[in-house]
Design a protein around this motif. Structure first.
Motif, PDB file in Angstrom:
ATOM      1  N   LYS A   7       0.811  -1.216   0.000  1.00 29.35           N
ATOM      2  CA  LYS A   7       0.000   0.000   0.000  1.00 29.35           C
ATOM      3  C   LYS A   7       0.845   1.267   0.000  1.00 29.35           C
ATOM      4  CE  LYS A   7      -3.938  -2.142   2.391  1.00 29.35           C
ATOM      5  NZ  LYS A   7      -4.817  -2.083   3.579  1.00 29.35           N
ATOM      6  N   TYR A   8       2.162   1.134  -0.038  1.00 26.56           N
ATOM      7  CA  TYR A   8       3.027   2.313  -0.065  1.00 26.56           C
ATOM      8  C   TYR A   8       2.769   3.123  -1.327  1.00 26.56           C
ATOM      9  CZ  TYR A   8       6.144   1.546   3.963  1.00 26.56           C
ATOM     10  OH  TYR A   8       6.661   1.450   5.229  1.00 26.56           O
ATOM     11  N   SER A   9       2.901   4.433  -1.206  1.00 27.27           N
ATOM     12  CA  SER A   9       2.767   5.319  -2.362  1.00 27.27           C
ATOM     13  C   SER A   9       3.894   5.041  -3.348  1.00 27.27           C
ATOM     14  CB  SER A   9       2.828   6.778  -1.910  1.00 27.27           C
ATOM     15  OG  SER A   9       4.126   7.079  -1.423  1.00 27.27           O
ATOM     16  N   PRO A  10       3.750   5.453  -4.606  1.00 29.99           N
ATOM     17  CA  PRO A  10       4.835   5.231  -5.577  1.00 29.99           C
ATOM     18  C   PRO A  10       6.166   5.816  -5.113  1.00 29.99           C
ATOM     19  CG  PRO A  10       2.824   5.873  -6.717  1.00 29.99           C
ATOM     20  CD  PRO A  10       2.544   6.030  -5.254  1.00 29.99           C
ATOM     21  N   GLN A  11       6.140   7.034  -4.524  1.00 33.75           N
ATOM     22  CA  GLN A  11       7.405   7.639  -4.118  1.00 33.75           C
ATOM     23  C   GLN A  11       8.021   6.920  -2.915  1.00 33.75           C
ATOM     24  OE1 GLN A  11       4.539   9.379  -4.494  1.00 33.75           O
ATOM     25  NE2 GLN A  11       3.996  10.447  -2.584  1.00 33.75           N
ATOM     26  N   HIS A  15       7.533   3.690  -2.177  1.00 27.39           N
ATOM     27  CA  HIS A  15       8.007   2.405  -2.702  1.00 27.39           C
ATOM     28  C   HIS A  15       9.325   2.579  -3.448  1.00 27.39           C
ATOM     29  CE1 HIS A  15       7.923  -1.615  -4.432  1.00 27.39           C
ATOM     30  NE2 HIS A  15       8.111  -1.071  -5.629  1.00 27.39           N
ATOM     31  N   ALA A  16       9.419   3.639  -4.253  1.00 27.43           N
ATOM     32  CA  ALA A  16      10.647   3.885  -5.008  1.00 27.43           C
ATOM     33  C   ALA A  16      11.824   4.138  -4.075  1.00 27.43           C
ATOM     34  CB  ALA A  16      10.449   5.066  -5.958  1.00 27.43           C
ATOM     35  N   ASP A  18      15.242   2.032  -3.994  1.00 24.20           N
ATOM     36  CA  ASP A  18      16.485   2.751  -4.274  1.00 24.20           C
ATOM     37  C   ASP A  18      17.525   2.528  -3.179  1.00 24.20           C
ATOM     38  OD1 ASP A  18      18.058   4.389  -5.894  1.00 24.20           O
ATOM     39  OD2 ASP A  18      17.497   6.192  -4.793  1.00 24.20           O
ATOM     40  N   ASP A  27       5.620   4.891   6.100  1.00 20.20           N
ATOM     41  CA  ASP A  27       5.299   5.394   4.756  1.00 20.20           C
ATOM     42  C   ASP A  27       4.718   6.800   4.836  1.00 20.20           C
ATOM     43  OD1 ASP A  27       3.045   4.123   5.948  1.00 20.20           O
ATOM     44  OD2 ASP A  27       2.017   4.093   4.027  1.00 20.20           O
ATOM     45  N   ASP A  29       6.149   9.951   2.890  1.00 28.06           N
ATOM     46  CA  ASP A  29       5.279  10.761   2.026  1.00 28.06           C
ATOM     47  C   ASP A  29       5.287  12.229   2.431  1.00 28.06           C
ATOM     48  OD1 ASP A  29       4.570   8.563   0.522  1.00 28.06           O
ATOM     49  OD2 ASP A  29       2.683   8.209   1.595  1.00 28.06           O
TER      50      ASP A  29
END
Length: 637
Positions: free
Chosen positions: A163-167, A169-170, A174, A620, A624
């Motif tokens: 459920k993490y946001s794209p940023q 998760h990225a 990384d 998360d 965010d």
């Protein structure tokens, strides 16, 4: 038995290595400063404790978390102390593109995202008032027998990474975190294969006698309750609300039921709607302590329905016949995304990504056993520097137009310092921001002050072996009347060279939870009262209660607290979980008018991060909010 004899039997005479000098008591400013072990430096010597060869906070035991010295200057500001008590601030002579106040997950993420936006050559300084980075994501290290044991000082796991946001998760990808690996690393079969379950411990002070009753949730309620020191009426009522499928709000629609349950506490739901005997509440009272930091008297019934226990130790009774949703609540992903030191490994990987020399290695596996080199965090020539033991006390803008800067004043080693930056992200406790940045508009300061954080204690105890748990057939204990209301064996996770002690004869780390809530008060008042109690409580009181409780719980299986405890770390979080709205006490704010939204508004080149700014106490959310705060910064300062 005399107190001295009892203390001897508990092992209070045994040395806990590197105990806090002042025993963890919050005393006056002068006393706290005297208790700061870092003040061994002479007044005329440069204050740089992190450069000492033996500087290694994760191995410290005794009182940790908000340790002595970390809150000295913040409390002085809160109490109206003079800003110039330690003299005028000296310029450091440094100029940065960004200064981040707060070195937790959100602050470190802000530095990470700033480099993504403005380039890796950007000069960044991260200030933190603690002696270690990571915020609540702290690492506890023990050595017992011939091995190292790890524990988490605060932030426990990567909750529901799907459920993490794209940023967010990225960012994980990384810095090298592959969450799918935990399906292999976390041994979900170990405790079930050993038939280790959940027990309830009834203490004599609350229930009339000490009794440990295994089988909570795994045997029938009639069989389990027959062994409990409860009255027949209480036993019948508890069994009834767990086993009967009854709609306690007949005639209401699902929407009406949910609205009703959002405005009544779980305690009142049990007694007023389910008609459970009031004496049964003692059994349920601490169910909500872990997630909400208050008892069932201050948590909405609907929240209990929607938030099942992560540890699968208990279930909330009374909802099975209510038809509150099409699908029953539950976790879409298992609660297994856990490093041995919790999200301290996430913080360490963030630091490694920006200051590689500080954390040797290259993978999520080797970071677990890597020894951080704190002398590498704050050196000349680095684009990113982390300055520990430094409390920000003032943040303001200076100049205008192309000359506009942010001036940050911080205290370090009894000396105020002043540094300049183009941008500033405040990733600290949001309730402190009105004191640090008094130029904010009054409505914004009022909104920030509303966000009262929850106090809690994460205690870790290193024990010589965990044979007593195996003998009793348990892995965790619910203890509704005890000083610590939850006790558990560590999560069975092995990462890289760190191997979980899966043999009961090996040393183990126990997790113990305490939330110093005050039943009967509104939630935020409970937090304030609990925080005051927590800051008055010395480490010796914690230690005595820990040893006493473990001895009473496990003594029948041969556990001896004087012999079997090798180390104790009490992670004291006076400001723990982020504020979250509570429908029993808080208004139903219009979208955009919530205090955490109003409080996080940018103020020129100053923006606000931290999970407080989301009113959600998860990593998360911290990430965010860092992403948002960095992207709210004006491009040119």
């Amino acid at each position: 038995m005399t107190t001295d004899k009892r203390d001897q039997d508990l092992g209070m005479h045994r040395k806990i290595s590197r105990r806090d000098f002042l025993n963890g008591v919050a005393v006056g400013v002068g006393g706290v400063l005297a208790g700061d072990a870092l003040l061994s430096y002479a007044d005329d010597a440069p204050y740089a404790p992190e450069k000492a060869s033996d500087y290694y906070p994760p191995a410290k035991q005794g009182m940790r978390g908000n340790h002595d010295g970390s809150f000295t200057y913040a409390h002085r500001m809160r109490d109206g102390g003079s800003a110039d008590e330690d003299g005028a601030p000296k310029p450091t002579g440094e100029a940065y593109d960004l200064v981040v106040v707060g070195g937790g997950i959100s602050g470190l993420s802000a530095a990470y995202f700033y480099r993504k936006r403005f380039g890796k050559a950007a000069r960044i300084l991260v200030l933190d008032n603690h002696d270690d980075f990571g915020g609540h994501a702290k690492r506890n290290e023990f050595h017992s027998g011939n091995r190292m044991l790890l524990g988490y000082g605060g932030t426990q796991s990567i909750e529901s990474p799907g459920k993490y946001s794209p940023q967010a998760h990225a960012l994980l990808v990384d810095i090298g975190i592959e969450t799918d690996r935990f399906y292999k690393d976390y041994d979900q079969k170990l405790y079930p294969s050993m038939k280790l379950g959940t027990a309830a411990f009834f203490d004599k002070e609350t229930f009339g006698e000490d009794r440990l009753v295994p089988g909570l949730g795994s045997t029938s309620w009639s069989e389990f309750l027959a062994k409990c020191p409860l009255s027949d009426e209480v036993r019948r009522d508890i069994a009834r609300v767990y086993t009967e499928k009854v709609d306690y709000l007949p005639g209401l629609t699902v929407v009406q039921k949910r609205e009703k349950l959002s405005k009544i506490s779980y305690a009142d739901f049990l007694t007023q709607i389910c008609k459970v005997h009031p004496d049964a509440l003692k059994f349920f009272q601490s169910y909500t302590n872990d997630l909400f930091c208050t008892g069932i008297d201050a948590v909405p019934a609907l929240a209990c329905y929607e938030e099942p226990d992560d540890y699968e130790g208990y279930a909330y009774a009374g909802f099975q016949g209510m038809n509150l949703s099409a699908e029953p609540p539950g976790k879409e992903e298992p609660y297994i995304f856990h490093f041995p030191d919790g999200n301290a490994s996430m913080a360490r990987l963030l630091v490694r990504s920006m200051i590689p020399a500080a954390i040797p290695g290259h993978t999520m596996e080797d970071v677990v056993t890597a020894r951080a080199d704190y002398s590498k965090l704050d050196n000349d020539g680095q684009p990113v520097r982390i300055r520990l033991n430094s409390t920000a006390t003032g943040v303001k803008t200076t100049g205008a137009g192309s000359t506009r800067q942010v001036e940050i004043i911080y205290e370090r080693g009894k000396q105020p310092w002043k540094v300049q930056a183009k941008h500033c992200v405040l990733a600290c406790y949001n309730v402190m921001i009105p004191y640090i940045c008094p130029d904010l508009p009054d409505p914004q300061k009022e909104a920030l002050a509303y966000l009262v954080k929850a106090p809690l204690i994460y205690t870790h105890v290193a024990i010589r072996n965990w044979a007593a748990f195996q003998k009793l057939g348990i892995r965790q204990i619910e203890a509704p009347g005890s000083y610590h209301t939850y006790v558990a064996l560590d999560f069975p996770v092995s990462v890289g060279e760190y191997k979980f002690p899966n043999n009961p004869n090996e040393p183990m780390v126990l997790f113990m939870l305490r939330t110093p809530c005050k039943a009967g008060l509104p939630m935020r008042d409970q937090f304030r009262a609990g925080r005051a109690e927590l800051m008055r409580t010395p480490f010796s009181t914690f230690e005595r209660n820990i040893r006493d409780q473990l001895g009473r719980m496990l003594g029948s299986a041969g556990f001896d607290p004087a012999r079997d405890i090798d180390g104790i770390t009490v992670n004291r979080w006076a400001h723990g979980y982020a504020f979250g709205p509570n429908s029993l006490y808080d208004p139903n704010w219009a979208e955009g008018q919530q205090p955490w939204v109003l409080g996080r508004k940018p103020f020129g080149p100053i923006t606000i991060a931290n999970s407080d700014a989301a009113a959600v106490a998860y990593s998360d959310a911290a990430i965010d909010q860092a992403f948002r705060a960095v992207n709210e910064l004006p491009a040119n300062g």
